[in-house]
Design an enzyme around this catalytic site. Sequence first.
Site, PDB file in Angstrom:
ATOM      1  N   LYS A   1     -12.430  -7.972  47.662  1.00 63.72           N
ATOM      2  CA  LYS A   1     -13.854  -8.098  47.297  1.00 63.72           C
ATOM      3  C   LYS A   1     -14.044  -9.249  46.311  1.00 63.72           C
ATOM      4  O   LYS A   1     -14.943 -10.076  46.480  1.00 63.72           O
ATOM      5  CB  LYS A   1     -14.325  -6.802  46.643  1.00 63.72           C
ATOM      6  N   ASN A   2     -13.177  -9.318  45.294  1.00 64.28           N
ATOM      7  CA  ASN A   2     -13.384 -10.285  44.212  1.00 64.28           C
ATOM      8  C   ASN A   2     -12.934 -11.695  44.550  1.00 64.28           C
ATOM      9  O   ASN A   2     -13.059 -12.597  43.725  1.00 64.28           O
ATOM     10  CB  ASN A   2     -12.734  -9.783  42.914  1.00 64.28           C
TER      11      ASN A   2
ATOM     12  N   CYS B   1     -23.707  -3.230  32.052  1.00 67.28           N
ATOM     13  CA  CYS B   1     -23.480  -2.184  33.061  1.00 67.28           C
ATOM     14  C   CYS B   1     -22.691  -1.080  32.365  1.00 67.28           C
ATOM     15  O   CYS B   1     -22.444  -1.140  31.167  1.00 67.28           O
ATOM     16  CB  CYS B   1     -22.736  -2.757  34.251  1.00 67.28           C
TER      17      CYS B   1
ATOM     18  N   ARG C   1     -21.110  -7.251  28.959  1.00 61.95           N
ATOM     19  CA  ARG C   1     -20.759  -8.270  29.953  1.00 61.95           C
ATOM     20  C   ARG C   1     -21.682  -9.490  29.886  1.00 61.95           C
ATOM     21  O   ARG C   1     -22.385  -9.841  30.813  1.00 61.95           O
ATOM     22  CB  ARG C   1     -20.759  -7.658  31.357  1.00 61.95           C
TER      23      ARG C   1
ATOM     24  N   ASP D   1      -9.066  -3.372  36.212  1.00 64.74           N
ATOM     25  CA  ASP D   1      -9.667  -2.685  37.369  1.00 64.74           C
ATOM     26  C   ASP D   1      -8.787  -1.565  37.888  1.00 64.74           C
ATOM     27  O   ASP D   1      -9.173  -0.851  38.806  1.00 64.74           O
ATOM     28  CB  ASP D   1      -9.937  -3.686  38.508  1.00 64.74           C
TER      29      ASP D   1
ATOM     30  N   ARG E   1     -19.178   0.462  46.749  1.00 58.48           N
ATOM     31  CA  ARG E   1     -19.386  -0.959  46.392  1.00 58.48           C
ATOM     32  C   ARG E   1     -18.097  -1.744  46.574  1.00 58.48           C
ATOM     33  O   ARG E   1     -18.130  -2.927  46.889  1.00 58.48           O
ATOM     34  CB  ARG E   1     -19.817  -1.084  44.929  1.00 58.48           C
TER      35      ARG E   1
END
Length: 418
Positions: free
Chosen positions: A22-23, A118, A123, A306, A398
Amino acid sequence: MEKFKIVGPNRLRGELKIEGAKNAALPILCASLLSSEDIRITNVPNLRDVRTMCDLLKKIGVKVKEDLKNGVCALNASKVSSIEAPYDLVKTMRASILVLGPLLSRHGEARVSLPGGCAIGQRPVDQHLKALEQMGAEVSLVDGYIHAKAKKLFGNRIVNDLITVTGTENIMMAACLADGTTIIENAAREPEVVDLAKFLRSMGARIKGDGTNIIQIDGVKNLIGVDHEIIFDRIEAATFMCAVAACGGEIFLDKIDLNLMGKTYDKLQECGGTFSEIEDGVLINFKKRPKAVSFETKPFPGFATDMQAQLMAVNCIADGISVVKEKIFENRFMHVQEMRRLGAKIEVDGSTAIINGRNKLNGAKVMATDLRASAGLVIASLVAEGESIIDRIYHLDRGYAQMDRKLIQLGAKVQRIS
Ligand code: EPZ
């Protein structure tokens, strides 16, 4: 709102092909804005965030044909009709900030809604904005929007005050078409940054040093259209490694490159179990209860933030006491109180959590608060005795494609309920 109903404990057995990262996909999709030619990206994961990014690029005027069932995205940014990333999209996905650098660099202007904080922290994006100003952009904050303008960006020496992944990516993309040379010092070294650099180089960008803390970009006039395959998702791979460490059993994860997992892989091996590298995959076998493993999150190649919630879930039922230090985000322990509901013994003091491993957890109703916290709760629920319900599972969707289907395939009792 969808939930997961999980009945544990079950040992896991079977094999999985790991998705594209994803990243890496998110910045690479944005980098298509830097060219007016056809771009084709493969091994794109079929995730909410990827679909959101495709919607954002369409709003900007990029022609996007996504065939996410087959992991393919075809893009053409020759006709950009808007320079704005609207609040209603940015608020659902902070990575929208990644259109800032490319839009500014190729179109001379960008208006991006300030991504709010968030669950895991404030952030801020000050490093992104400071760097773009040093490259000649005029940046103002008006009505919650970042408004950046630059006739032509010029190269400069950018020293980031801290290591920022998307900050490094935004600056790298902005520098590709700038006049002259940009040096990014204190650059992020994540494999996803390297995959973006590889993609940009294949388009004709002149980048070197990616993967180290100093990246040099020599600006060029324009970038051509190319094909690119996204690297594997090291966080999805490590998440399934934690699942089998907690539940026991044997799983084979295919299409991964262990050299890109840094200290995260080393740490997971400390849980015990056996990790055998076979062709381009790894066979993981856990016969016994995992050992408690202390760790501290760091920028790559350190242990990935993560993966903090997921390894904490393993520690909740591990043999021994572990100390977890979250050094990247200021509020990334939202999963702790939910894990306590499953019977975990966790004490928190600031950015340090002390986990006293128990020999069992008990099923309960819990609530997901953010993407990786939800992955940690899935792992804890898989090993808990009895039924668990995880609410707000949209957080998980997500960043993980069909996690329920994959876990069922591995023998877990997981049901998605509305
Ligand atoms: C990227 O976020 C990832 N997202 C995150 O993954 C990941 O957790 C994070 O890097 C750290 O590895 C994507 O790549 C899309 P940072 P990013 O800028 O770039 C502070 C997931 O689960 N900071 O490296 O937003 C910041 O507050 C997501 O997939 C500033 O102070 O993270 C944080 O404390 C979650 N000012 C630290 O730096 C800035 O201008 C690292 O943030 C930028 C960052």
